[in-house]
Design a protein around this motif. Structure first.
Motif, PDB file in Angstrom:
ATOM      1  N   SER A   1       0.814  -1.218   0.000  1.00  0.00           N
ATOM      2  CA  SER A   1       0.000   0.000   0.000  1.00  0.00           C
ATOM      3  C   SER A   1       0.846   1.266   0.000  1.00  0.00           C
ATOM      4  O   SER A   1       0.360   2.345  -0.371  1.00  0.00           O
ATOM      5  N   ASP A   2       2.120   1.179   0.411  1.00  0.00           N
ATOM      6  CA  ASP A   2       2.970   2.374   0.450  1.00  0.00           C
ATOM      7  C   ASP A   2       3.579   2.631  -0.920  1.00  0.00           C
ATOM      8  O   ASP A   2       3.738   1.721  -1.749  1.00  0.00           O
ATOM      9  N   LEU A   3       3.922   3.882  -1.159  1.00  0.00           N
ATOM     10  CA  LEU A   3       4.416   4.316  -2.468  1.00  0.00           C
ATOM     11  C   LEU A   3       5.642   3.527  -2.910  1.00  0.00           C
ATOM     12  O   LEU A   3       5.687   3.006  -4.032  1.00  0.00           O
ATOM     13  N   ARG A   4       6.657   3.432  -2.057  1.00  0.00           N
ATOM     14  CA  ARG A   4       7.899   2.756  -2.440  1.00  0.00           C
ATOM     15  C   ARG A   4       7.662   1.277  -2.701  1.00  0.00           C
ATOM     16  O   ARG A   4       8.193   0.703  -3.659  1.00  0.00           O
ATOM     17  N   GLY A   5       6.872   0.661  -1.852  1.00  0.00           N
ATOM     18  CA  GLY A   5       6.575  -0.756  -2.036  1.00  0.00           C
ATOM     19  C   GLY A   5       5.821  -1.027  -3.325  1.00  0.00           C
ATOM     20  O   GLY A   5       6.121  -1.992  -4.042  1.00  0.00           O
TER      21      GLY A   5
END
Length: 230
Positions: free
Chosen positions: A89-93
């Motif tokens: 759900s996070d941008l980098r992931g």
């Protein structure tokens, strides 16, 4: 309910594995690509590129009319978003996963497909083509092996990048590549294959094809150059 337009190929397995992993209910609709079913108007309305797989989601998020999606990578992204599974759900992931999904779509799959075609199906052996594509597949295995040196899966946690890549990396022996050459890939292959949903996904539609039976002339015409009539 999701309609899965499918044939048991590496691209088809991506979606059968994903659906088994997510637990979404689905209906299997075989598309016999060796008999030209991918050119029928009903299928082209869903998949205008006349390629499997494709889906129709009869229960899209937010309701409304059914949604159809073609291209295996786009379908994986759609199902990951729908379920909230196998995509961080996070941008980098998210972009770690997306990069490796695009790597598979743009590199591993097409290069493996060309290596397999010129090695096993081309009407004449073209050494240059066989060498070029096999070398590129081996290079891509090297890229993957380095990536997996310090992580279990391509983007850290198991994700749609692994689901997309596994069916294309699984038949490495078809390209004359031993998994022993790439120990990190070998470990990754075993880890992915050990997942029960992967085993179930690979079994979907087993009865539809005989991998030991050579392609007949009709199948070769449809798969390797037959064009739909106007």
């Amino acid at each position: 309910m999701i309609d899965l337009y499918y044939w048991p190929t590496p691209n088809g397995w991506k979606l059968s594995i994903m659906l088994e992993e997510t637990g979404l209910p689905y209906k299997l609709i075989p598309v016999d690509i060796g008999r030209g079913k991918q050119f029928e108007p009903e299928f082209l309305a869903i998949s205008p590129n006349n390629r499997i797989p494709a889906i129709v989601d009869h229960d899209p998020a937010g309701g409304g009319a059914p949604i159809s999606v073609f291209e295996s990578g786009a379908i994986l992204l759609y199902l990951a978003e729908k379920t909230g599974q196998f995509m961080p759900s996070d941008l980098r992931g998210r972009y770690e996963v997306t990069q490796w999904l695009m790597w598979q779509m743009a590199g591993l799959a097409p290069m493996s497909g060309q290596a397999g075609h010129f090695t096993h199906y081309a009407p004449e052996k073209i050494p240059y083509a066989i060498e070029r594509y096999t070398k590129e597949v081996r290079r891509l295995y090297g890229v993957m092996d380095k990536r997996l040196a310090d992580r279990t899966y391509l983007a850290g946690e198991y994700s749609i990048a692994d689901i997309a890549s596994y069916p294309w990396a699984m038949p490495h022996d078809r390209y004359g590549i031993s998994a022993d050459e790439f120990p990190n890939v070998k470990r990754w292959l075993a880890a992915v294959r050990a997942r029960p949903a992967v085993e179930r996904g690979l079994a979907v539609g087993n009865e539809l094809r005989n991998p030991t039976k050579p392609l007949d002339d009709e199948a070769k015409r449809w798969l390797f150059g037959k064009k739909p009539e106007a």
